[in-house]
Enzyme design. Sequence first.
Site, PDB file in Angstrom:
ATOM      1  CD  GLU A  52      22.635  71.378 -72.389  1.00  0.00           C
ATOM      2  OE1 GLU A  52      21.887  71.267 -73.676  1.00  0.00           O
ATOM      3  OE2 GLU A  52      23.474  71.177 -71.618  1.00  0.00           O
ATOM      4  CE  LYS A  55      24.046  74.742 -75.622  1.00  0.00           C
ATOM      5  NZ  LYS A  55      24.001  72.876 -75.666  1.00  0.00           N
ATOM      6  CB  CYS A 100      25.645  72.989 -71.658  1.00  0.00           C
ATOM      7  SG  CYS A 100      26.931  72.193 -71.861  1.00  0.00           S
TER       8      CYS A 100
END
Length: 543
Positions: free
Chosen positions: A45, A115, A151
């Site tokens: 990330e 994300k 994540c």
Amino acid sequence: MSSNVKVAIAQINCSVGDFEANVRKIVEAAARAAAEGADLLVTPELSLTGYPPEDLLLRRAFYAASDAALLKLAGQLLQFPDLAIVVGHPLAREGHRFNAASLLQGGMVLGTYCKHDLPNYDVFDERRYFTPDNRPFVFEIKGTQFGINICEDSWFHYAPECSRAAGAQVLIVPNASPFHLGKQAQRLQTMRSNVSHFGLALVYANMMGGQDELVFDGASVVLGVDGSVVASAPHFEETVLVVDIVDGVPQPGPRAAERSLEALAYDALVLGVRDYVNKNGFPGALIGLSGGVDSALTLAIAVDALGADRVRAVMMPSQFTASISIEDAEQMARVLGVRHDVLPIKPAFDAYLTTLANEFRGLPWDTTEENLQARIRGTLLMALSNKYGSIVLTTGNKSETAVGYSTLYGDLAGGFAVIKDILKTLVYRLCRYRNDEAPVIPERILTRAPSAELKAGQTDQDSLPPYDVLDEIIVRYMEEGQSIGDIVAAGFDDAVVRKVVRMIRLSEYKRRQSPVGIRVTHRSFGRDWRYPITNRYREEIAL
């Protein structure tokens, strides 16, 4: 036809804001992956920028630099025409900022995922910087469908389920997941609940390295569709892990060895020191070596992190320093091969007392005189730091940090608090662990009663409960959030618990002025702990 895709994980140590170095690391990982015949390389990330960039993410110039680095990276990856690469980077578009991961190949950006779930707890505050997105991104390589989550997305059902609904067979998850003790077991349990639950295989690529108080442990992992671990990378090491995925099913690959809690904690501290010192350009480190257990552990960690030639130990005895403290400190420095100097503080202490004689006339000796000794030592260490450029590593542990058993501008003076998140009982365990690897800490340091040696006959337990009791109360109150009543109900003395809670509250102003330190628990006195200094709530007062 059967599909066979070779996937590589780049577990790399990225540096925040060092675009040139991060591009170079990604290209080097791509070269290794291509040499092993990989079709897809996954980087962590925000691998392009390092994590977390914090308020750099509020500056437009940072996005411009990131965009330029992404284009430069795409061009350099042309030398690997058969390799697709997932790269994490921030993205500004349409008036919003996103935490993104893009698929690069052939010098082009083939697609981008942004994300969805933005963590805003513990050490995270991504909602301050990013806008959530809810669009899945699925791509095909050799007939296998890959989805991307980033994540936190995989810590909930929504994003993995969306990827599965869009046709993904394998979920690619770039991570910057900070280490704390017990974190890997938590990750695996969560991935099985939110990714394996939907019949997806998982490629979990985690960052490695130290960034201020955070340490990223790597420990990247590949899970089968049933949640079983089929391949894993080691903790705290840069590596490229390659696995074959046949018809969406990961094949068994390399497995990292299991590590003990003490080994993981110690390696996290070594990595945290190494990266803080090196990434900030310090030539070396200075440590006030007292002959006690905390400075002994800090010295061992510093030498393991930097090498003996970059570490200097300074013993600063007073009239209250026991001869065995001087002997043990000298012995440890000799065993480790570090420069060891002795700077007695009694002349300076006497000079201060002479200067203050009229002010102190008729007043009893108390913590004022004790703290004065600690502040003289802090001044000497900071003078050496200024003169030689080395950073002072402070030696206070979490137990002391919790209850304020420390001196502002004294033992708190320094640039980096190595064992700030290590309870005293764990300090002893880590010393034993290090000595089991190779004896460097004199046994007498580990068996004698701990003392600040600021007055005659002093021990820590003159002021504090026994450390096994103190540490358990700290864990329950500070780390686990238990109430005073809960702790007392667990068998602890009511008066002792209330005393400890009061000390924790009164010490907030010290903690705010103490140096940053390495985080190894799920709740440290740093980014996780945000209590007001000016605070009239008194939980410890019985109702």
